[in-house]
Design an enzyme around this catalytic site. Structure first.
Site, PDB file in Angstrom:
ATOM      1  N   PHE A  36      44.108 -25.161  21.578  1.00  0.00           N
ATOM      2  CA  PHE A  36      43.581 -26.336  20.884  1.00  0.00           C
ATOM      3  C   PHE A  36      44.260 -26.373  19.526  1.00  0.00           C
ATOM      4  CE2 PHE A  36      40.307 -28.048  17.899  1.00  0.00           C
ATOM      5  CZ  PHE A  36      40.284 -29.349  18.373  1.00  0.00           C
ATOM      6  N   ASN A  55      34.077 -16.744  24.611  1.00  0.00           N
ATOM      7  CA  ASN A  55      33.052 -16.654  23.568  1.00  0.00           C
ATOM      8  C   ASN A  55      31.745 -16.075  24.108  1.00  0.00           C
ATOM      9  OD1 ASN A  55      34.780 -17.808  21.689  1.00  0.00           O
ATOM     10  ND2 ASN A  55      33.930 -19.868  21.918  1.00  0.00           N
ATOM     11  N   ASP A  86      42.500 -21.294  19.213  1.00  0.00           N
ATOM     12  CA  ASP A  86      42.403 -22.487  18.382  1.00  0.00           C
ATOM     13  C   ASP A  86      43.372 -22.359  17.206  1.00  0.00           C
ATOM     14  OD1 ASP A  86      40.339 -23.259  20.049  1.00  0.00           O
ATOM     15  OD2 ASP A  86      38.773 -22.528  18.707  1.00  0.00           O
ATOM     16  N   ASP A  91      27.685 -21.261  22.760  1.00  0.00           N
ATOM     17  CA  ASP A  91      28.188 -20.137  23.556  1.00  0.00           C
ATOM     18  C   ASP A  91      27.432 -18.856  23.196  1.00  0.00           C
ATOM     19  OD1 ASP A  91      30.047 -22.010  24.403  1.00  0.00           O
ATOM     20  OD2 ASP A  91      31.601 -21.297  23.033  1.00  0.00           O
ATOM     21  N   LEU A 112      18.459 -27.353  21.222  1.00  0.00           N
ATOM     22  CA  LEU A 112      18.010 -28.467  20.383  1.00  0.00           C
ATOM     23  C   LEU A 112      18.532 -28.361  18.953  1.00  0.00           C
ATOM     24  CD1 LEU A 112      14.278 -28.344  21.559  1.00  0.00           C
ATOM     25  CD2 LEU A 112      16.114 -29.759  22.519  1.00  0.00           C
TER      26      LEU A 112
END
Length: 325
Positions: A102, A52, A12, A257, A224
């Site tokens: 990315f 990850n 990234d 992850d 969640l």
């Protein structure tokens, strides 16, 4: 338990523009945009879903086999992963493409302009799992994480053909996969990982009901967010595990992850669904408290103490002896 983690391996590149993108836009010239932004910050971080997850498993003392495609620029990243317990011998190195990247620039108003270069990841579809199994003496579980879509489908099909148990983790690719591809990835999975939003998206894409999904998988693991995790399945009672209280919210990237890594650690040590989810939630919380998906360092005593304070001394007593940190 021999576990292979398939999926994306990427870096990234995160930049910060000390202004506002909108100030550089000319209203009547939006159909002819040509802009360059002088950024004053750049961070290059290791990432990719499979990497990850494998890093988290390695940090807990496991030795997962990472399976994915990278470029010739992977050497430093490989050394980092291997130093943290990850088996990278089944990573394919492209001779033509760079490792996936990315690239994202964020302005002062938190607007973002981003691009994703798939690069070598597109060659993941050519990787066969049989040689990985032969090298390891078999595979007890294959994690099919976000990747080149064709690679995800092929890995899942090979698992079915060869009798490998697999965990379906379509997450980030749900929006781009066809309904038939999503069904193919889920059907027969020992474990299905989604978050709440992805659960709804999966049902919408497939036209299935929750009951239909539960008929097709062993356990459906739904994260969640701050409320923890819910695990549903036909062969066991529902499991709900709350999330630990975080010290701070530094960076949510890679939290899911990390949960998967901790959960798989629990499965590896036959801790049961509840204890596995507790390890996953704790590792996810530690990741949330850290900037970067692979920048946390684990301490056995601290990890066990936080488990005890959140889930009780009995949980800590079962989990702590398995930790290799």
């Amino acid at each position: 338990m021999r576990i292979a983690v398939t999926g994306s391996i990427a870096t990234d590149h995160l930049m910060v523009f000390p202004g506002r993108f909108t100030d550089q836009l000319v209203q009547d010239q939006l159909d002819h945009v040509s802009l360059s932004f002088l950024v004053d910050q750049l961070e290059v971080r290791r990432g990719g879903v499979a990497a990850n997850i494998a890093f988290g498993m390695g940090s807990l003392g496991m030795n997962p086999a990472l399976v994915g495609a990278v470029g010739a620029d992977f050497d430093d990243y490989r050394a980092w992963l291997e130093r943290h317990g990850v088996d990278t011998r089944s990573v394919h190195v492209s001779t033509e493409r760079h490792t996936a990247r990315f690239l994202c620039t964020t302005d002062q108003a938190q607007n973002q302009i981003a691009s994703f270069y798939a690069g070598a990841m597109t060659e993941a579809r050519n990787i066969e799992l049989a040689p990985v199994a032969d090298r390891l003496g078999g595979l007890d579980l294959v994690v099919v994480a976000p990747n080149d879509p064709e690679a995800m489908v092929r890995h899942t099909e090979e698992c079915r053909q060869r009798g490998f148990a697999f965990a379906a983790d379509p997450s980030q690719q749900l929006a781009t996969l066809t309904p038939e591809a999503v069904k193919s990835l889920v059907e027969g999975a020992s474990y299905l990982f989604t978050n709440e939003y992805e659960s709804s998206l999966l049902l919408k894409h497939t036209g299935w009901t929750t009951e239909d999904v539960l008929d097709r998988v062993g356990s459906w693991v739904t994260t969640l967010g701050p409320d923890g995790v819910r695990i549903s399945g036909r062969q066991h009672d529902p499991v709900v595990v709350p999330a630990p209280q975080e010290k701070e919210k530094a960076d949510p990237t890679g939290v899911g992850d990390a949960f998967r890594a901790g959960f798989l650690f629990g499965l590896r040590h036959k801790l049961g669904l509840e204890r596995s989810a507790q390890v996953g939630c704790m590792l996810a919380t530690i990741t949330l408290e850290t900037v970067g998906t692979q920048e946390y360092a684990l301490d056995r005593a601290t990890f066990s103490d936080r488990i005890a304070r959140t889930y009780g001394e009995e949980a800590a007593a079962e989990i702590e002896p398995r930790l290799r940190v």
